[in-house]
Design a protein around this motif. Structure first.
Motif, PDB file in Angstrom:
ATOM      1  N   MET A  44       0.566  -1.481   0.220  1.00 51.94           N
ATOM      2  CA  MET A  44      -0.359  -0.211  -0.051  1.00 51.94           C
ATOM      3  C   MET A  44       0.679   0.991  -0.024  1.00 51.94           C
ATOM      4  N   GLU A  45       1.711   1.119   0.933  1.00 48.30           N
ATOM      5  CA  GLU A  45       3.001   2.633   1.140  1.00 48.30           C
ATOM      6  C   GLU A  45       3.523   2.439  -0.645  1.00 48.30           C
ATOM      7  N   SER A  46       4.338   1.665  -1.320  1.00 44.60           N
ATOM      8  CA  SER A  46       4.523   1.264  -2.746  1.00 44.60           C
ATOM      9  C   SER A  46       3.713   1.962  -3.399  1.00 44.60           C
ATOM     10  N   VAL A  47       1.921   1.984  -3.347  1.00 42.13           N
ATOM     11  CA  VAL A  47       1.487   2.737  -4.544  1.00 42.13           C
ATOM     12  C   VAL A  47       1.080   3.955  -4.560  1.00 42.13           C
ATOM     13  N   LEU A  48       1.185   4.321  -3.070  1.00 45.68           N
ATOM     14  CA  LEU A  48       0.644   5.829  -3.045  1.00 45.68           C
ATOM     15  C   LEU A  48       2.567   6.222  -3.476  1.00 45.68           C
ATOM     16  N   LYS A  54       3.330  14.598  -8.962  1.00 49.81           N
ATOM     17  CA  LYS A  54       3.935  15.389  -8.836  1.00 49.81           C
ATOM     18  C   LYS A  54       4.360  16.542  -9.582  1.00 49.81           C
ATOM     19  N   PRO A  55       4.569  15.410 -11.312  1.00 46.48           N
ATOM     20  CA  PRO A  55       4.937  17.088 -11.930  1.00 46.48           C
ATOM     21  C   PRO A  55       4.318  17.474 -12.937  1.00 46.48           C
ATOM     22  N   GLN A  56       2.963  16.617 -12.263  1.00 42.22           N
ATOM     23  CA  GLN A  56       1.512  17.876 -12.889  1.00 42.22           C
ATOM     24  C   GLN A  56       1.557  19.464 -12.980  1.00 42.22           C
ATOM     25  N   ARG A  57       2.199  19.539 -11.413  1.00 34.58           N
ATOM     26  CA  ARG A  57       1.907  20.712 -10.625  1.00 34.58           C
ATOM     27  C   ARG A  57      -0.035  21.339 -10.982  1.00 34.58           C
ATOM     28  N   THR A  58      -0.764  20.371 -10.146  1.00 30.15           N
ATOM     29  CA  THR A  58      -2.147  21.229 -10.062  1.00 30.15           C
ATOM     30  C   THR A  58      -2.413  20.354  -8.765  1.00 30.15           C
ATOM     31  N   GLN A  59      -3.650  21.139  -8.831  1.00 31.61           N
ATOM     32  CA  GLN A  59      -4.129  20.640  -6.851  1.00 31.61           C
ATOM     33  C   GLN A  59      -5.692  20.178  -7.164  1.00 31.61           C
ATOM     34  N   THR A  60      -5.713  19.127  -7.692  1.00 26.84           N
ATOM     35  CA  THR A  60      -7.063  18.414  -8.347  1.00 26.84           C
ATOM     36  C   THR A  60      -7.942  17.185  -6.769  1.00 26.84           C
ATOM     37  N   VAL A  61      -6.374  16.054  -6.527  1.00 20.05           N
ATOM     38  CA  VAL A  61      -7.141  15.610  -5.850  1.00 20.05           C
ATOM     39  C   VAL A  61      -6.489  15.379  -4.254  1.00 20.05           C
ATOM     40  N   PHE A  62      -6.691  15.155  -3.558  1.00 16.75           N
ATOM     41  CA  PHE A  62      -6.003  15.115  -2.486  1.00 16.75           C
ATOM     42  C   PHE A  62      -4.842  15.345  -2.265  1.00 16.75           C
ATOM     43  N   ILE A  63      -4.513  14.563  -2.938  1.00 18.15           N
ATOM     44  CA  ILE A  63      -2.393  14.029  -2.594  1.00 18.15           C
ATOM     45  C   ILE A  63      -1.956  15.384  -3.380  1.00 18.15           C
ATOM     46  N   ASP A  64      -2.444  15.792  -4.361  1.00 20.65           N
ATOM     47  CA  ASP A  64      -1.848  16.999  -5.472  1.00 20.65           C
ATOM     48  C   ASP A  64      -1.785  18.168  -3.937  1.00 20.65           C
ATOM     49  N   THR A  65      -2.443  18.312  -3.042  1.00 21.20           N
ATOM     50  CA  THR A  65      -2.298  19.678  -2.336  1.00 21.20           C
ATOM     51  C   THR A  65      -0.790  19.697  -1.342  1.00 21.20           C
ATOM     52  N   LEU A  66      -0.603  18.269  -0.849  1.00 19.81           N
ATOM     53  CA  LEU A  66       0.368  17.134   0.228  1.00 19.81           C
ATOM     54  C   LEU A  66       1.489  17.576  -0.965  1.00 19.81           C
ATOM     55  N   LEU A  67       1.697  17.136  -1.763  1.00 19.02           N
ATOM     56  CA  LEU A  67       2.753  17.200  -2.811  1.00 19.02           C
ATOM     57  C   LEU A  67       3.151  19.234  -3.149  1.00 19.02           C
ATOM     58  N   GLN A  68       2.621  20.146  -2.957  1.00 16.13           N
ATOM     59  CA  GLN A  68       2.528  21.114  -3.779  1.00 16.13           C
ATOM     60  C   GLN A  68       3.109  21.867  -2.219  1.00 16.13           C
ATOM     61  N   SER A  69       2.757  21.191  -1.097  1.00 16.37           N
ATOM     62  CA  SER A  69       3.542  21.807   0.240  1.00 16.37           C
ATOM     63  C   SER A  69       5.365  21.332   0.410  1.00 16.37           C
ATOM     64  N   SER A  70       5.608  21.795   1.859  1.00 14.07           N
ATOM     65  CA  SER A  70       6.717  22.055   2.459  1.00 14.07           C
ATOM     66  C   SER A  70       6.811  20.100   2.860  1.00 14.07           C
ATOM     67  N   LEU A  71       6.235  19.464   2.886  1.00 14.33           N
ATOM     68  CA  LEU A  71       6.147  17.818   3.608  1.00 14.33           C
ATOM     69  C   LEU A  71       6.498  17.399   2.442  1.00 14.33           C
ATOM     70  N   THR A  72       8.074  16.770   3.591  1.00 15.12           N
ATOM     71  CA  THR A  72       8.650  15.450   3.106  1.00 15.12           C
ATOM     72  C   THR A  72       8.088  14.022   1.847  1.00 15.12           C
ATOM     73  N   GLU A  73       8.938  13.277   1.263  1.00 12.24           N
ATOM     74  CA  GLU A  73       7.546  12.709   0.179  1.00 12.24           C
ATOM     75  C   GLU A  73       7.267  11.300   1.807  1.00 12.24           C
ATOM     76  N   ARG A  74       8.384  10.878   2.688  1.00  6.84           N
ATOM     77  CA  ARG A  74       7.294  10.054   3.758  1.00  6.84           C
ATOM     78  C   ARG A  74       6.219  10.857   4.488  1.00  6.84           C
ATOM     79  N   GLN A  75       5.966  11.842   5.099  1.00  7.91           N
ATOM     80  CA  GLN A  75       4.804  12.471   5.454  1.00  7.91           C
ATOM     81  C   GLN A  75       4.125  12.119   4.630  1.00  7.91           C
ATOM     82  N   ILE A  76       4.269  12.596   2.804  1.00  8.49           N
ATOM     83  CA  ILE A  76       3.025  12.758   2.192  1.00  8.49           C
ATOM     84  C   ILE A  76       2.587  11.337   2.363  1.00  8.49           C
ATOM     85  N   VAL A  77       3.488   9.922   2.181  1.00  7.82           N
ATOM     86  CA  VAL A  77       2.829   8.750   2.243  1.00  7.82           C
ATOM     87  C   VAL A  77       2.274   8.835   3.470  1.00  7.82           C
ATOM     88  N   GLU A  78       2.667   8.776   5.008  1.00  6.84           N
ATOM     89  CA  GLU A  78       1.731   8.412   5.730  1.00  6.84           C
ATOM     90  C   GLU A  78       0.308   9.670   5.543  1.00  6.84           C
TER      91      GLU A  78
END
Length: 469
Positions: free
Chosen positions: A239-243, A251-275
């Motif tokens: 499940m973590e691998s899928v996330l 990440k390259p899309q630079r959009t904020q369409t779904v939940f994970i997109d907003t996390l990706l555009q923040s200062s969170l680390t990759e690990r925090q985003i997965v969590e």
């Protein structure tokens, strides 16, 4: 240590262990000596075990707390091993309890600890506040940008139910967990999960994780079963691998369409985003599914409530589908969902650490004491709710009921983000369903509750449906 009976302890007991794990106390004996709360500890209980056997015998922490407060009143304490725990079991006592730890959601904190996630949990108040704001912003953006996706998933389910003959028994659990899984994955992770194969694979791992989570904290049974441990770790890793794969893909899309997109555009680390994605998908699915299951079950028992809900939908929506901006106007629907949460005791227990010494009534609660909010007790307290075991959405017309519900964290600004999401999905479901179908209970069906981190029916819940027109 207690014998094999501990192995049968229910998942909700892990909630207490998880918080103790997060917040170890170095001065337990000194702390306990200053607690002035009535205490429940049997003479034969060892300091090491405390009331653990009593909790096991009751079947769940919630049932233990019901008995505890019946015997000792609305403020009581018990022993979890050598640790004193204070439990608050009424609205008045919860109103008095001042705890400065408002930067994290107790449900999220507990779930992260059970998963073994630590990032962001000790980074200080500012980091916690920022992370919480990012998380809530991600949910808001997701709902705004994907409401039509949610509506489509709901309409597909209702269309399927419309094709059923009136005598066909419909399993709410199977159908609504599927609805929740499709909605959460598509809105949180994007287009990849429009494919049912991807959703089914995700659900397999989700179920494996949720069924095992946290057991090793109490009895070590997961460690003693190599096959179970391997199955759990494989599911968590997959499940973590899928996330992580979704995160890298989007990440390259630079959009904020779904939940994970907003996390990706923040200062969170990759690990925090997965969590954070793991927490939302796990909790979002379970809370959403069970809110919907209980709501439809209770509606099936009352034609009057269904008709009143139908009339509100007709008045507010007419022939149009529900929209995000119309949801606040559906006041009675909100009352139905509030009463569902209350009657089902949807989340029966919450926990906080007493970060500063406090006082409730005449009782002193020392610093670093674990404080349990016995929400399942409070939600059916006859001093707060008239005829508490009756499903009655009209009770939320009263301002006092609204204030009590808000105080408990089920509405208003302190609402758990996953519950707020679940309310939106449930509103879309009810607004679509009750305008087309009537729900009927099965005669003789007995509903029993499994009071865990989220209250669920012990067995599958069945209804029948018929066309409204």
């Amino acid at each position: 240590m207690l014998d094999f009976a501990i192995f049968a302890v229910t998942f909700v007991i892990i909630l207490v262990v998880a918080v103790l794990y997060l917040y170890p106390v170095s001065h337990c004996n000194a702390c306990s000596s200053h607690i002035t709360v009535p205490s429940h500890i049997m003479a034969f209980c060892s300091l090491r075990d405390g009331n653990l056997q009593d909790i096991v015998d009751r079947g769940s922490l919630h049932e233990f707390l019901v008995g505890l407060h019946q015997e000792f009143g609305s403020v009581a304490s018990f022993w979890f091993g050598g640790r004193p725990v204070v439990s608050l079991g009424s609205v008045n006592q919860l109103r008095q309890h001042i705890n400065p730890n408002h930067t994290t959601d107790s449900f999220e904190t507990i779930l992260k600890s059970l998963l073994g996630y630590q990032s962001g949990m000790g980074g200080g108040t500012n980091e916690s506040v920022i992370r919480k704001k990012v998380y809530e912003s991600a949910i808001n953006n997701m709902l705004k940008n994907n409401f039509s996706v949610m509506l489509k998933v709901v309409e597909e389910l209702v269309g399927k139910w419309k094709s059923f003959p009136e005598t066909q028994h419909t399993p709410l659990g199977a159908h609504l967990l599927g609805l929740a899984m499709k909605t959460v994955t598509q809105l949180a992770l994007g287009e990849r999960f429009r494919d049912d194969v991807a959703v089914i694979s995700f659900r397999k791992n989700h179920d494996a994780i949720w069924s095992e989570i946290g057991k090793g904290y109490l009895d070590g049974s997961l460690e003693k079963s190599s096959s179970r441990k391997a199955h759990y770790e494989k599911a968590l890793s997959e499940m973590e691998s899928v996330l992580l794969s979704v995160a890298k893909e989007r990440k390259p899309q630079r959009t904020q369409t779904v939940f994970i997109d907003t996390l990706l555009q923040s200062s969170l680390t990759e690990r925090q985003i997965v969590e954070d994605c793991m927490v939302f998908t796990l909790a979002g699915c379970v809370i959403t599914a069970n809110l919907c299951i209980w709501a439809l079950h209770f509606l099936s028992t009352s034609e009057e409530v269904q008709d009143k809900l139908y009339q509100e939908m007709e008045d507010v929506l007419g022939s149009e589908p529900v929209s995000l901006d119309k949801i606040p106007q559906l006041k009675y629907c909100q009352q139905v969902l509030n009463e569902t949460v209350r009657t089902a005791k949807l989340t029966p227990v919450a926990a906080r650490l007493q970060e500063l010494e406090g006082k409730v009534d005449q009782h002193v609660i020392p610093k670093e004491t674990l404080v349990i909010y016995a929400l399942g007790v409070v939600l059916q307290d006859s001093d707060t709710w008239s005829i508490p075991y009756r499903f009655d959405p009209d009770r939320f017309e009263e301002e006092s009921a609204k204030k009590s519900f808000c105080l408990l964290g089920f509405s208003g600004s302190q609402t758990c983000p996953e519950l707020r999401f679940a309310y939106t999905v449930a509103t879309v479901l009810l607004s679509t369903l009750v305008r087309q179908l009537k729900l009927h209970k099965l005669e003789g069906q007995v509903m029993e509750v499994r009071s865990e981190l989220v209250s669920t029916p012990k067995d599958e819940t069945w209804i029948t449906v018929s066309r409204r027109h």
